[in-house]
Design a protein around this motif. Structure first.
Motif, PDB file in Angstrom:
ATOM      1  N   SER A  77      -2.657  -4.117 -10.140  1.00  0.00           N
ATOM      2  CA  SER A  77      -1.473  -4.005  -9.288  1.00  0.00           C
ATOM      3  C   SER A  77      -1.318  -2.560  -8.818  1.00  0.00           C
ATOM      4  N   PRO A  78      -0.673  -2.357  -7.689  1.00  0.00           N
ATOM      5  CA  PRO A  78      -0.363  -0.979  -7.300  1.00  0.00           C
ATOM      6  C   PRO A  78       0.815  -0.404  -8.081  1.00  0.00           C
ATOM      7  N   THR A  79       1.370  -1.195  -8.986  1.00  0.00           N
ATOM      8  CA  THR A  79       2.518  -0.732  -9.769  1.00  0.00           C
ATOM      9  C   THR A  79       2.289  -1.046 -11.241  1.00  0.00           C
ATOM     10  N   LEU A  80       3.174  -0.505 -12.064  1.00  0.00           N
ATOM     11  CA  LEU A  80       3.143  -0.791 -13.494  1.00  0.00           C
ATOM     12  C   LEU A  80       4.543  -1.183 -13.947  1.00  0.00           C
TER      13      LEU A  80
END
Lengths: 554, 161
Positions: free
Chosen positions: A108-111
């Motif tokens: 993902s581009p996020t956490l």
């Protein structure tokens, strides 16, 4: 026609505000009516999972959310101990190996982050754009459908008001009285038990520095519960205690300070901030819309489940995300109103799975607490509890549940713990980084934020470009073509530096992959007849979802 | 070295880049185009700058995180030039930078490109972001990997609440 917002959202909790944000991002005029004047002080939910962060990223809120959050990477652990200052009985490393670390980071581009619900609510409320209006101290008293509109009566500053939007989203919580008014029935499962929550502040850094965990489960017969990291740098914590049957919650809660001291197990200054008790169980609305598909339920109004897994708030925000683009499409004239009927069929099974998993997590934890009770103080306890602690893993380590849910399939998730990226109809399209000709990084997920995304390889770009042009000329849905190459990009092409995206999406030949505005894959189009395939797919996916059964296209 | 060698940068920016001072390196990093930075780091002067960055590591080290020493092997890859490699031992009281000893097995191996190394070393980009971008690869003890920034006063921005 009555002037005013196209959509009224009732309730300014996380799900309601997310609905307002998502609709406003599509340019829809929204009015949010909230009976309270401020967000609750109690932290409530704390975990913002990776899929929810992706949605907040679409809304341009990542940096603001991060400022209000604690990152998980330095505390990706759950520790089980006799007291916070006591001896350790075991632990679950959420990221046990470097291979898993790299796999999670690439998904993902996020956490995920820890962000107390009240902070997230305040942030969402403060960042609503000009097309979304939030009014507090407004209590909605009645909602009824009238043809193609909805009549909403509410009280504001002692005056009765009425408004007639096209759609209403009920986000007013599990005790919503408005749900019944529009014929949305709710099933209430037998409660699993009661919980006592004590919100407190204390500087516990000296006790937590070496263990750095997101949760500390205390397995002391006198205080069996979990210390939850709300905002550790601010000394903000929760102690959550499952109450055995027969125990009066109020009496236990009166001695909050003693409970906290026992759970912490060290002489540190502790200040209780608030106590609440609540019944833990699952509720599920039978249908998530009224019979006319003009009033919808999101968040706790549609479902509740135990906190074991932290999926309540996240599921609510994701409900809103699923619904908003569909409403925007119908209001914008590029989607058929029948598309709205897919909301229940897509989201309800996901909520059901999250409810069952949360219940299972609770039962497993109960079993561990019972098993641990006679062992506390026994030097063999860590060894004897090892396998029971590891059985708790799906409770805390759930990338498969958070990212791998699939619409339109009887098997909503294939694995709770591990997420396997797949380009399959109904699943979230896998994330890969691409680069534009200026070297800027773009996630594949970014491509479908403002419409359908059609991914193809450079070989078939021209054919698919013509087909996309045809859809545009026909006044159809917003759709963008993304031609991907492993070589240096030319013009608007995107570079897949490693070739991983091209392989995963199968873009080496004439194939194209169509992705919905919510980031879920519609279909893999073979490219034999690009015009026909794309027109059929767009027609299908602007009028229905994956609700009844998986949609197969040519 | 002359400004001419670093085509898109001024002498002052090159001096900043090679200074070893976090703030100055970061300033150069913010101003000089990435392609030029990448090119600069692949030169001999760039190699010296990377070596200098390793030499400065002990000065930034926050002791007390380890009860016993751990060995981290860094491999910093450069465009069209050999990689810069070092063994770094994080101990209870200090941090020691040595040449790679292939007879020793590191607890953690870290591989990244030169630009990413500079980004990480100056706190411009979090290690997790580099991992998410695929610009950082780690193999070995994950607990060392996810806390590495904390050992050098480069705690994740999001943990600053």
């Amino acid at each position: 026609m009555t002037a005013g917002p196209a959509v009224v959202v009732v309730g300014a909790g996380p799900a309601g505000l997310a609905a307002a944000h998502c609709l406003a991002a599509w340019g829809v005029e929204v009015l949010v009516l909230e009976r309270r004047t401020h967000a609750p002080v109690h932290p409530q939910a704390t975990m913002v999972n990776v899929r929810t962060l992706e949605i907040l990223r679409f809304l341009g809120l990542t940096e603001l959310v991060m400022e209000q959050s604690t990152t998980l990477e330095s505390s990706a652990r759950v520790t089980f101990l006799t007291a916070l200052a006591g001896s350790e009985l075991g632990r679950i490393e959420i990221v046990p190996t470097s291979e898993k670390l790299m796999r999670l980071a690439a998904q993902s581009p996020t956490l995920p982050v820890i962000c107390p619900q009240r902070r997230l609510q305040q942030l969402l409320a403060a960042t609503l754009g000009p097309s979304a209006d939030l009014r507090t101290a407004c209590e909605v008293t009645a909602v009824r459908t009238t043809g193609d509109r909805v009549c909403v009566d509410y009280m504001e500053a002692g005056r009765s008001r009425r408004i007639e939007p096209r759609y209403v989203i009920l986000a007013d919580g599990m005790h919503s009285a408005l749900r019944d008014q529009v014929g949305i029935e709710t099933r209430v499962d037998p409660p699993l038990g009661r919980l006592l929550d004590i919100h407190f502040t204390a500087d516990l850094q000296a006790l937590t520095r070496k263990r750095s965990s997101v949760l500390y489960w205390v397995l002391d017969p006198a205080v069996r519960g979990v210390l939850i990291t709300v905002s550790p740098d601010d000394g903000d914590w929760l102690l959550e205690i499952p109450l055995p049957s027969g125990v009066e919650a109020d009496r236990v809660g009166q001695d909050a300070l003693a409970l906290l001291r026992r759970a912490v197990g060290a002489d540190v200054a502790i200040t209780p901030r608030g106590v609440r008790t609540w019944t833990m169980g699952s509720t599920l609305a039978q249908s998530w819309s009224d019979p006319t598909s003009h009033v919808f339920a999101v968040g706790d109004c549609a479902h509740t489940f135990p906190p074991t897994g932290g999926f309540g708030m996240n599921t609510g925000i994701q409900d809103a995300h699923n619904l908003a683009w569909k409403i925007a499409g119908v209001l914008g004239g590029w989607a058929n109103s029948a598309l709205l009927e897919s909301y229940t069929g897509e989201r309800r099974p996901v909520a059901q799975v999250n409810a069952r998993q949360s219940e299972e997590n609770a039962r497993e934890m109960w079993a561990l607490l019972a098993q641990a009770e006679p062992l506390v103080g026994d030097s063999a306890a860590p060894r004897l509890l090892g396998s029971a602690i590891e059985r708790q893993r799906p409770h805390f380590d759930f990338a498969g549940q958070a990212l791998g849910f699939r619409y339109g399939s009887p098997s909503v998730i294939s694995d709770v713990v591990d997420y396997t990226p797949r380009v399959a109809p109904g699943e979230r399209a896998p994330h890969f980084w691409l680069e534009d000709s200026a070297g800027r990084r773009i996630s594949t997920l970014d491509c479908s934020v403002r419409g359908y995304a059609l991914f193809t390889g450079a070989v078939a770009e021209r054919d698919w470009s013509d087909a996309v042009g045809y859809v545009h000329v026909g006044g159809g849905a917003p759709i963008g073509l993304y031609a991907v190459t492993v070589d240096s990009p030319v013009g608007a092409e995107l570079r897949d530096r490693t070739g991983a995206m091209t392989r995963a999406y199968g873009l080496s030949g004439a194939t194209a992959v169509l992705v919905r505005p919510d980031g879920h894959t519609c279909a893999v189009l073979p490219g034999i007849d690009p015009h026909g395939e794309l027109i059929s797919a767009v027609a299908a996916f602007t009028s229905r979802g994956f609700a009844a059964e998986e949609v197969h296209l040519p | 070295m002359t400004t001419e060698r670093f085509r898109g940068a001024t002498q002052a920016e090159i001096d900043d880049l090679l200074s070893g001072d976090r703030a100055r390196v970061k300033r150069a990093f913010d101003r000089v185009p990435r392609a030029e930075l990448s090119w600069a780091l692949s030169t001999e002067a760039g190699e010296a700058a990377l070596a200098h960055a390793f030499e400065l590591m002990p000065g930034y080290y926050t002791a007390g995180r380890f009860d016993s020493p751990v060995l981290v092997r860094y491999r910093v890859e450069r465009d069209s030039a050999s990689a810069v490699e070092r063994d770094v031992t994080f101990g209870p009281t200090d941090c020691v930078v040595l040449a790679v000893d292939s007879n020793r097995t590191p607890d953690l191996a870290v591989t990244m490109d030169a630009l990413s190394f500079v980004e990480a070393a100056t706190g411009t980009t979090r290690g997790m972001e580099l991992l998410m971008r695929g610009d950082l690869k780690v193999q070995g003890n994950v607990q060392i990997a996810i806390r590495m920034e904390a050992y050098f006063g480069l705690a994740p921005a999001g943990a600053n609440r």
